[in-house]
Scaffold this motif. Sequence first.
Motif, PDB file in Angstrom:
ATOM      1  N   CYS A   1       6.641  -1.786   9.846  1.00 29.17           N
ATOM      2  CA  CYS A   1       7.911  -1.853   8.791  1.00 29.17           C
ATOM      3  C   CYS A   1       7.412  -2.573   7.745  1.00 29.17           C
ATOM      4  O   CYS A   1       6.699  -1.895   6.569  1.00 29.17           O
ATOM      5  CB  CYS A   1       8.887  -2.712   9.388  1.00 29.17           C
ATOM      6  SG  CYS A   1       8.430  -4.416  10.169  1.00 29.17           S
TER       7      CYS A   1
ATOM      8  N   LEU B   1      11.788  -1.138   3.321  1.00 29.46           N
ATOM      9  CA  LEU B   1      11.171  -0.120   3.832  1.00 29.46           C
ATOM     10  C   LEU B   1      10.983   0.988   2.925  1.00 29.46           C
ATOM     11  O   LEU B   1      10.029   2.012   2.698  1.00 29.46           O
ATOM     12  CB  LEU B   1      11.313   0.453   5.186  1.00 29.46           C
ATOM     13  CG  LEU B   1      11.442  -0.502   6.186  1.00 29.46           C
ATOM     14  CD1 LEU B   1      11.371   0.104   7.621  1.00 29.46           C
ATOM     15  CD2 LEU B   1      10.180  -1.346   6.250  1.00 29.46           C
TER      16      LEU B   1
ATOM     17  N   MET C   1       7.216   1.703   3.272  1.00 28.07           N
ATOM     18  CA  MET C   1       7.117   2.980   3.950  1.00 28.07           C
ATOM     19  C   MET C   1       6.909   4.323   3.396  1.00 28.07           C
ATOM     20  O   MET C   1       7.415   5.168   3.951  1.00 28.07           O
ATOM     21  CB  MET C   1       7.719   2.937   5.177  1.00 28.07           C
ATOM     22  CG  MET C   1       7.389   1.818   6.265  1.00 28.07           C
ATOM     23  SD  MET C   1       5.628   2.273   7.151  1.00 28.07           S
ATOM     24  CE  MET C   1       5.241   0.489   7.598  1.00 28.07           C
TER      25      MET C   1
ATOM     26  N   LYS D   1       2.609   2.964  -0.326  1.00 25.61           N
ATOM     27  CA  LYS D   1       2.812   2.018   0.753  1.00 25.61           C
ATOM     28  C   LYS D   1       2.286   0.520   0.110  1.00 25.61           C
ATOM     29  O   LYS D   1       3.042   0.002  -0.645  1.00 25.61           O
ATOM     30  CB  LYS D   1       1.897   2.285   1.767  1.00 25.61           C
ATOM     31  CG  LYS D   1       2.377   3.339   2.872  1.00 25.61           C
ATOM     32  CD  LYS D   1       1.919   3.195   4.134  1.00 25.61           C
ATOM     33  CE  LYS D   1       2.838   3.902   5.305  1.00 25.61           C
ATOM     34  NZ  LYS D   1       2.369   4.034   6.648  1.00 25.61           N
TER      35      LYS D   1
END
Length: 430
Positions: free
Chosen positions: A115, A253, A257, A261
Amino acid sequence: MKTIEDMVCPFCGCLCDDVTLTVENDMIIAADNCCTVGNAKFMGKNRLKSPIIRKNGAWEETGYEEAVQYAVDTLLDADRPLMFGWSGTHGEAQCIGVHMNELIGGVIDSTTSVCHGPSILAIQEVGHPGCTLGQVKNRADLIIYWGCNPVEGHPRHMSRYTVYADGYFLDNSFRDRKVIVVDVRETETAKIADEFVRIKPGGDYAVISALRAIVRGKGDIIPESVAGVSREQLFKVAELCKTCKFGALFFGLGLTMVKGKYKNVRNAIELVDELNRHTKFTLTPMRGHWNVYGSNEVFTWMTGYPYAVDFCRGVAFYNPGETSAIDILARKECDACLVVASDPGAHFPRACVEHMKDIPTIVIDPFQTLTTTVATLQIPVAVTGIDAEGTAYRMDGIPLKVKKALDLGYPSDEEILSRIYGKMMEVKSR
Ligand code: SF4
């Protein structure tokens, strides 16, 4: 029937500490002030009654003593044990997990690695311009939600700390606060925003860079559109940010993600630094599991590293991407797995879950989860915040004492892990 006030909700990183529980006959019959998600946790039923062990392909009930012994033997026999989870339990249990790993040379990792691990990498590089949620509530007149959807993910975040909360230093908080939402789709949160910035998937880094350029006074280099966002809207957002009195950027996220990133988060931190030349601006990751922040704190103060900590060399080291749980499972490297208070079976890639099925996997969790389906042993424990107590960290790093309301006779995570650790030490000292 009795009511217990100021209980802490053990579900998400908001750690709402104003919950009132009504208890009757050792059952929680109402949880006031809670959102529906927290309510479901407090009212959760179908807890496992006793440890279960898989024998000849079928589950059999077993005792706690036998279950603890099985865990000790399995983890001590392993050459490369992995202990994963930890975000759904209290700090005292996390602490024992680190000691266990050090003793047997294992790897300990939390859900952070899937996460907000990239957020921590970015913070390690350029620092964290953060503040408490209390500061945001009382002072912030501009809120940005970037790549997160608190209406569904952290349902009381906006009512307790941002959009709908009264602010001590704001005359008319609800009307005065501006809300900007940046996302790839129009979420429920985006629907209540004053300004919704829809970006193309993977375009976060470019949009943050464009905002940094405008705030720096280099707006002339901005093209007509950046990752689907018009030049005009970028200037409008930059102006809102520069002219607010106190801005708070929350991200999820959708920033950590996706393509880019940790570089996205680093860029966002540097945007916030840039804005601090004009006004006061802060940044806070929207941590998901209620005590995932605590796992990073505990691991760091004990080992120097926040997650994915490997003790195989006798001393702690970490290298996310190599020592994180998914990588170790994908390489089929570990030969035993202990899962505490999380459900990798529901979230990890299929190859990782298949490897968990091929090795002894022990689950310590109050409820049967998808990870149970690949486990060899499950030990039911008390739920922290319901029938166990301990320490947890809110998403802004504030530690809170989580109380218990019931005593149902289940051992806590801390008690079970202490028993396993104690027996391991006995064996090691022979
Ligand atoms: S917002 Fe999070 S901590 Fe607060 S009541 Fe809902 S689930 Fe619990």
